[in-house]
Design an enzyme around this catalytic site. Structure first.
Site, mmCIF file in Angstrom:
data_model
loop_
_atom_site.group_PDB
_atom_site.id
_atom_site.type_symbol
_atom_site.label_atom_id
_atom_site.label_comp_id
_atom_site.label_asym_id
_atom_site.label_seq_id
_atom_site.Cartn_x
_atom_site.Cartn_y
_atom_site.Cartn_z
ATOM 1 N N LYS A 173 0.846 -1.202 0.000
ATOM 2 C CA LYS A 173 0.000 0.000 0.000
ATOM 3 C C LYS A 173 0.876 1.244 0.000
ATOM 4 O O LYS A 173 1.644 1.478 0.926
ATOM 5 C CB LYS A 173 -0.894 0.031 1.250
ATOM 6 C CG LYS A 173 -1.936 1.150 1.161
ATOM 7 C CD LYS A 173 -2.587 1.457 2.484
ATOM 8 C CE LYS A 173 -1.937 2.594 3.230
ATOM 9 N NZ LYS A 173 -1.934 3.883 2.553
ATOM 10 N N GLU A 248 10.623 1.469 9.882
ATOM 11 C CA GLU A 248 11.508 2.607 9.590
ATOM 12 C C GLU A 248 10.704 3.859 9.894
ATOM 13 O O GLU A 248 9.761 4.187 9.168
ATOM 14 C CB GLU A 248 11.928 2.593 8.117
ATOM 15 C CG GLU A 248 12.708 1.365 7.694
ATOM 16 C CD GLU A 248 14.068 1.254 8.365
ATOM 17 O OE1 GLU A 248 14.578 2.281 8.853
ATOM 18 O OE2 GLU A 248 14.602 0.148 8.422
ATOM 19 N N CYS A 282 13.277 11.745 5.319
ATOM 20 C CA CYS A 282 13.487 11.314 6.709
ATOM 21 C C CYS A 282 14.934 11.547 7.136
ATOM 22 O O CYS A 282 15.225 11.642 8.321
ATOM 23 C CB CYS A 282 13.107 9.852 6.866
ATOM 24 S SG CYS A 282 13.937 8.792 5.664
ATOM 25 N N GLU A 384 9.613 16.009 15.530
ATOM 26 C CA GLU A 384 9.814 15.963 14.080
ATOM 27 C C GLU A 384 8.832 16.910 13.384
ATOM 28 O O GLU A 384 7.624 16.825 13.594
ATOM 29 C CB GLU A 384 9.598 14.536 13.560
ATOM 30 C CG GLU A 384 9.929 14.422 12.081
ATOM 31 C CD GLU A 384 9.626 13.044 11.494
ATOM 32 O OE1 GLU A 384 8.564 12.488 11.814
ATOM 33 O OE2 GLU A 384 10.448 12.561 10.702
HETATM 34 P P1 NDP Z 1 2.392 7.875 8.232
HETATM 35 O O1 NDP Z 1 2.884 7.090 9.388
HETATM 36 O O2 NDP Z 1 1.226 8.757 8.431
HETATM 37 O O3 NDP Z 1 1.998 6.915 7.022
HETATM 38 C C1 NDP Z 1 2.895 5.991 6.425
HETATM 39 C C2 NDP Z 1 2.078 4.938 5.706
HETATM 40 O O4 NDP Z 1 1.338 4.188 6.657
HETATM 41 C C3 NDP Z 1 1.048 5.512 4.739
HETATM 42 O O5 NDP Z 1 0.889 4.640 3.651
HETATM 43 C C4 NDP Z 1 -0.186 5.543 5.601
HETATM 44 O O6 NDP Z 1 -1.347 5.615 4.838
HETATM 45 C C5 NDP Z 1 -0.038 4.239 6.356
HETATM 46 N N1 NDP Z 1 -0.774 4.133 7.606
HETATM 47 C C6 NDP Z 1 -1.245 5.123 8.405
HETATM 48 N N2 NDP Z 1 -1.893 4.584 9.469
HETATM 49 C C7 NDP Z 1 -1.810 3.236 9.342
HETATM 50 C C8 NDP Z 1 -2.274 2.136 10.128
HETATM 51 N N3 NDP Z 1 -2.951 2.294 11.258
HETATM 52 N N4 NDP Z 1 -2.004 0.887 9.702
HETATM 53 C C9 NDP Z 1 -1.288 0.692 8.578
HETATM 54 N N5 NDP Z 1 -0.856 1.680 7.781
HETATM 55 C C10 NDP Z 1 -1.095 2.946 8.165
HETATM 56 O O7 NDP Z 1 3.648 8.660 7.674
HETATM 57 P P2 NDP Z 1 3.663 9.745 6.528
HETATM 58 O O8 NDP Z 1 3.098 9.160 5.280
HETATM 59 O O9 NDP Z 1 3.099 11.011 7.077
HETATM 60 O O10 NDP Z 1 5.235 9.896 6.284
HETATM 61 C C11 NDP Z 1 6.034 10.732 7.014
HETATM 62 C C12 NDP Z 1 6.769 9.985 8.112
HETATM 63 O O11 NDP Z 1 7.525 8.933 7.556
HETATM 64 C C13 NDP Z 1 7.756 10.872 8.829
HETATM 65 O O12 NDP Z 1 7.662 10.636 10.207
HETATM 66 C C14 NDP Z 1 9.098 10.402 8.302
HETATM 67 O O13 NDP Z 1 10.175 10.628 9.162
HETATM 68 C C15 NDP Z 1 8.837 8.953 8.113
HETATM 69 N N6 NDP Z 1 9.797 8.371 7.188
HETATM 70 C C16 NDP Z 1 10.756 7.526 7.679
HETATM 71 C C17 NDP Z 1 11.715 7.001 6.843
HETATM 72 C C18 NDP Z 1 12.741 6.042 7.348
HETATM 73 O O14 NDP Z 1 13.397 5.395 6.526
HETATM 74 N N7 NDP Z 1 12.934 5.895 8.651
HETATM 75 C C19 NDP Z 1 11.758 7.344 5.417
HETATM 76 C C20 NDP Z 1 10.695 8.237 5.015
HETATM 77 C C21 NDP Z 1 9.759 8.739 5.877
HETATM 78 P P3 NDP Z 1 -2.014 7.073 4.565
HETATM 79 O O15 NDP Z 1 -0.988 7.922 3.942
HETATM 80 O O16 NDP Z 1 -3.112 6.741 3.657
HETATM 81 O O17 NDP Z 1 -2.440 7.556 5.898
#
Ligand code: NDP
Length: 480
Positions: A173, A248, A282, A384
């Site tokens: 997803k 991650e 990130c 963050e």
């Molecule tokens: P989110 O945690 O909001 O979402 C990440 C993904 O998880 C999206 O596809 C989201 O869907 C989905 N999601 C949200 N809630 C659930 C749930 N309960 N169960 C399963 N899946 C779920 O992060 P963001 O998209 O806002 O991304 C930003 C964050 O990602 C920042 O904190 C950043 O630091 C981190 N990040 C970390 C990286 C790393 O390598 N450590 C690399 C890149 C980013 P939807 O978008 O539809 O809500």
């Protein structure tokens, strides 16, 4: 309006509910396509397809799997400009960044794992008396891959490629905020002849579609990249089901600049590490600590360069910083700038929302923002923000720099600028981060482990680590 479709069992299909969500272009604030609002019934269809495909895919020879993954990489490359335009339109990033980084790296992910799996060997441990233990690494089965919006195709393929290469079938997803390149990937997989059900891409909201993946009892492993709070929720659901988990998560990365650094290079790269992709990587450094002796000089040079960054239409070649990914995220970033002021910070550059003209009138733009004068323990320096906002703080000693750098709950990445070799080794060892760059930023060999410590995650991706994650190690002991 164009409707993105789910990719399930080798076909592009509507969500079971027939419901869709709006997909916005951040640079214009306009809806330009519709995304499936999938739910657990779509995930169920995907799991059935993946289960059916698994026996054959897991037994497909390594070379045949490699050839299909290479065809997928070639397919993306052939349609490079289409992918580049979609990545930029979905995310708001400059077109030139998507062309230079996101899409080429997504292609590399497929090529890298297509080849790496050919060389993935397992251990053998002979015991006295002729007995041998060897490790058999077997694919897990049906696995879930969930990725965020900031580097949409790159992070999506970073998970999918090793999962497929090692013989798993995948339910993936993308973020519903940036779904389009994942949709294009489905069409490339069909063109490449990936067998039906091996990869299933299901679009929708995190709390609904994502949660259905996490909860599904037949999805045995979850590779997740996203926010720390979401990671916590995922762990709470998946851990009692004994699923294999790779998380991650978020970061609040430190850039530590010592007085003996190559000054020009440190300034130039610190601007890049702060504001690339609107600060929405990130690995971006969002807290810069500078040794007192060069603090004023660094501040002046840094702010001058930041003021010269051009915020504009992502489609224009001259644009350095594009749009913030969504209206909601723009508001979050602005609220942190307000908080920084309330906490006593002085805004040296930016600090405001920008109103662009013409095509971008309704877009979400924030000027690159530099703030100084904040205590390292305040919320602005601890939480963050994930946007074009960076803080500058002076330090007196190496110990003080380390105390401030390590004061956050996160531990993803860090950069150190120094020409003192001993200091570089010492600080690299003591800094709490999964990745340390010395005199550089964002350079990475795909073979290296990738991931964070503390609240930045559990597990490692990249190279062998990802292939180990997506396989179960079985020990076979044969007595002579
Ligand atoms: P989110 O945690 O909001 O979402 C990440 C993904 O998880 C999206 O596809 C989201 O869907 C989905 N999601 C949200 N809630 C659930 C749930 N309960 N169960 C399963 N899946 C779920 O992060 P963001 O998209 O806002 O991304 C930003 C964050 O990602 C920042 O904190 C950043 O630091 C981190 N990040 C970390 C990286 C790393 O390598 N450590 C690399 C890149 C980013 P939807 O978008 O539809 O809500």
């Amino acid at each position: 309006m164009e409707k993105i479709q789910n990719y399930i069992n080798g076909q592009l299909i509507e969500p079971v509910s027939k419901k869709y969500l709006d997909n916005y272009e951040p640079a214009t604030g306009q809806v330009y396509s519709l995304v499936p609002d999938s739910d657990s019934s779509d995930i169920q269809l995907a799991v059935e397809a993946a289960k059916t495909a698994f026996p054959l895919w897991s037994k497909t020879g390594l070379e045949d799997r490699m050839m299909i993954l290479l065809k997928i990489a070639d397919g993306i490359e052939r349609r490079l400009e289409e992918f580049v335009a979609a990545e930029s339109r979905d995310n708001g990033k400059p077109l030139k960044l998507a062309r230079a980084m996101d899409i080429p790296r997504a292609i590399s992910n497929f090529r890298f794992y297509a080849s790496a799996v050919q060389h993935f060997s397992s251990e053998s441990h002979p015991m006295p008396g002729g007995t041998v233990n060897y490790t058999l690494r077997q694919p897990i089965g049906v696995v879930g891959c969930i990725s965020p919006w900031n580097l949409p195709l790159y992070l999506f393929t970073w998970k999918i490629a090793p999962a497929l290469a090692t013989g798993n079938c995948v339910i993936a997803k993308p973020s519903e905020i940036t779904p389009y390149t994942a949709y294009l990937l489905s069409t490339v997989c069909i063109e490449a002849g990936l067998p039906a059900g091996v990869l299933n891409i299901v679009h929708g909201l995190g709390g609904k579609t994502g949660q259905a993946i996490i909860e599904h009892p037949e999805i045995k492993a979850i590779s997740f990249t996203g926010g720390t709070e979401t990671g916590k929720r995922i762990a709470a659901t998946a851990a009692p089901m004994f699923k294999k988990l790779s998380l991650e998560l978020g970061g609040k990365n430190a850039t530590v600049v010592f007085a003996d650094c190559d000054f020009e290079e440190a300034v130039k790269e610190s601007v890049r590490s702060s504001f690339s992709n609107q600060g929405e990587i990130c690995l971006c450094g969002s807290r810069i600590f500078v040794e007192r002796g060069i603090y004023e000089k660094f501040k002046t040079a840094f702010v001058e360069k930041v003021k010269a960054l051009k915020v504009g239409d992502p489609n224009e070649q001259s644009t350095d910083q594009g749009a913030i990914v969504s209206l909601q995220h723009k508001q979050k970033v602005l609220s942190y700038i307000q908080l920084a002021k309330e906490e006593g910070g002085e805004v040296l550059s930016g600090g405001i929302e920008l109103q662009l003209k013409d095509r971008c009138t309704g877009g979400y733009f924030i000027a690159p923002t530099v703030i100084e004068g904040l205590d390292y323990k305040c919320r602005t320096q601890q939480e963050e923000i994930f946007g074009p906002v960076v803080t500058l703080t002076p330090f007196e000693t190496e110990d003080e720099a380390l105390t401030m750098a390590n004061s956050v709950k996160y531990g993803l990445a860090s950069s150190i600028w120094t020409n003192n070799l001993k200091q570089a080794h010492r600080v690299s060892e003591k800094i709490e981060a999964g990745i340390v760059w010395v005199n550089c930023w964002l350079l990475r060999d795909l073979r290296t482990p990738f991931g964070g410590v503390k609240a930045s995650g559990v597990g490692r991706e990249g190279g062998w680590e990802a292939m180990k994650f997506f396989t179960e190690a079985k020990n076979v002991c044969i007595k002579a």
